[in-house]
Design a protein around this motif. Structure first.
Motif, PDB file in Angstrom:
ATOM      1  N   ASP A  94       0.840  -1.202   0.000  1.00 16.76           N
ATOM      2  CA  ASP A  94       0.000   0.000   0.000  1.00 16.76           C
ATOM      3  C   ASP A  94       0.875   1.251   0.000  1.00 16.76           C
ATOM      4  O   ASP A  94       2.020   1.211   0.432  1.00 16.76           O
ATOM      5  CB  ASP A  94      -0.869   0.038   1.263  1.00 16.76           C
ATOM      6  N   ASP A  96       0.314   3.873   1.810  1.00 17.11           N
ATOM      7  CA  ASP A  96       0.245   4.616   3.071  1.00 17.11           C
ATOM      8  C   ASP A  96       1.254   4.164   4.119  1.00 17.11           C
ATOM      9  O   ASP A  96       1.196   4.592   5.265  1.00 17.11           O
ATOM     10  CB  ASP A  96      -1.174   4.515   3.645  1.00 17.11           C
ATOM     11  N   GLN A  98       1.500   1.493   5.684  1.00 19.40           N
ATOM     12  CA  GLN A  98       1.009   0.585   6.728  1.00 19.40           C
ATOM     13  C   GLN A  98       1.772  -0.733   6.643  1.00 19.40           C
ATOM     14  O   GLN A  98       1.887  -1.454   7.615  1.00 19.40           O
ATOM     15  CB  GLN A  98      -0.491   0.317   6.535  1.00 19.40           C
ATOM     16  N   ARG A 197       0.976  -4.329  11.682  1.00 23.35           N
ATOM     17  CA  ARG A 197       0.511  -3.329  10.720  1.00 23.35           C
ATOM     18  C   ARG A 197       0.330  -1.997  11.432  1.00 23.35           C
ATOM     19  O   ARG A 197      -0.405  -1.897  12.413  1.00 23.35           O
ATOM     20  CB  ARG A 197      -0.810  -3.780  10.104  1.00 23.35           C
ATOM     21  N   ARG A 200      -1.805   4.403   9.152  1.00 23.35           N
ATOM     22  CA  ARG A 200      -1.466   5.190   7.978  1.00 23.35           C
ATOM     23  C   ARG A 200      -0.569   6.357   8.370  1.00 23.35           C
ATOM     24  O   ARG A 200      -0.834   6.966   9.403  1.00 23.35           O
ATOM     25  CB  ARG A 200      -2.765   5.840   7.476  1.00 23.35           C
TER      26      ARG A 200
HETATM   27 MG    MG Z   1      -3.982   1.300   4.180  1.00 22.21          MG
END
Ligand code: MG
Ligand code: UDP
Length: 304
Positions: A94, A96, A98, A197, A200
């Motif tokens: 991703d 962002d 993460q 995880r 963001r």
């Molecule tokens: Mg994300």
């Protein structure tokens, strides 16, 4: 020299695009044994995402850009990135952050050991709403009960896939691809790696409830035909129940109250509606395949 491709889909990610590039570039540039490329796929964002990644691509020829003519969805964006990849190993992540890019060397080590798919398994998920955590858990439980293919829980699309596996999945003719399920379906040598995880780094989730439902229904309806059978079983159960009601009515000579009739009527209407919806989901997917429209339309390509 082997090459690593990093595929990053982007939808309204102007607030993270530069940081994402810097972090990924720092990691990939320092991979001594590998050449690298970063493929950004702009999934129809109309903010500054495209101009930011275009500028990055002008400075660094190893950065490639694909831009869609409109929003075709995360899975289509990742598919386009996979198709454009020239690497021997492809990492999907991703924008962002993460999914930590610092884990790339660890994933490559596993790949060198002979695994074809190395998928991230989340041990902790920061910054997600209780609703998202609960619905995700319920979704994977339902999916694994219905599907014949084992789809690992607590995983997303953050993973390394060998070029061969990516080619197999990209060449599948089906639309509405549920990639994590398809990678699992290929059956190649797969191995999980656990990670926490993070939240963001900026911006908000781009997965609206509607997009989450679309992904979940792609997962369920493309990986199982059991819902079609289940509605049949439910139908049989209700026919038996209605016969029991009929016999009771005749034997006991019971005059049924209006509200009971209404109750049963609405119950049956509900079941018929659910049945029609289930059939409709399959028909709409067949319709998509028959139309044969492309999964996405590319408007612009840079360095490709
Ligand atoms: Mg994300
Ligand atoms: N994304 C995309 N198209 C979409 C929705 C999301 O390309 O229609 C991208 C988004 O920019 C991000 C990734 O898919 O890089 C995952 O989205 P997000 O982080 O919003 O999802 P979450 O992590 O909240 O599930």
């Amino acid at each position: 020299m082997k090459k690593v491709s990093v595929v990053i889909p982007m939808y309204f990610e102007e607030s993270v695009a530069n940081e994402c590039y810097n972090k990924v570039k720092n990691v990939t540039e320092n991979l001594e044994k590998y050449d690298y490329e970063i493929i950004f796929v702009n999934d129809g964002s109309t903010d500054k995402t495209l101009s930011i990644i275009e500028n990055i691509a002008k400075e660094n020829k190893k950065v490639k850009v694909i831009s869609f003519s409109r929003n075709f969805g995360h899975q289509a964006a990742v598919t386009a990135g996979l198709r454009a990849s020239e690497g021997d190993a492809i990492i999907i992540m991703d924008a962002d952050l993460q999914d930590p890019p610092e884990l790339i060397p660890k994933m490559l080590k596993k790949w060198e050991e002979g695994y074809d798919v190395i998928y991230g398994k989340r041990t902790k998920r920061d910054g997600e709403t209780v609703f998202k955590l609960l619905t995700a858990k319920a979704f994977y439980n339902i999916l694994n009960k219905l599907s014949d293919v084992e789809i690992p829980k607590d995983t997303g699309d953050f993973r390394l896939v060998d070029k061969n596996v990516a080619d197999v999945v990209c060449n599948l003719p089906e639309h509405n691809k549920f990639l994590r399920g398809l990678f699992s379906w290929t059956g190649y040598n797969q191995c999980p790696f656990e990670y926490e995880r993070k939240e963001r780094v900026a911006g908000k989730t781009k997965y609206s409830l509607k997009k989450m439902l679309k992904l979940a229904s792609d997962g369920i309806f493309s990986f199982s035909s059991k819902p079609l059978k289940i509605i049949g079983y439910i139908g049989i159960c209700f026919i038996i129940i209605s016969i029991i009601f009929l016999i009771c009515g005749i034997v006991i000579k019971d005059k049924t109250e209006l509200n009971i009739i209404l109750c049963i009527f609405s119950l049956f209407t509900g079941i018929i509606q659910i049945s029609l919806w289930t059939i409709g989901e399959y028909i709409s997917r067949i319709y998509d395949e028959v139309k044969g429209r492309p999964e996405y339309i590319i408007n612009k390509k840079i360095n490709l």
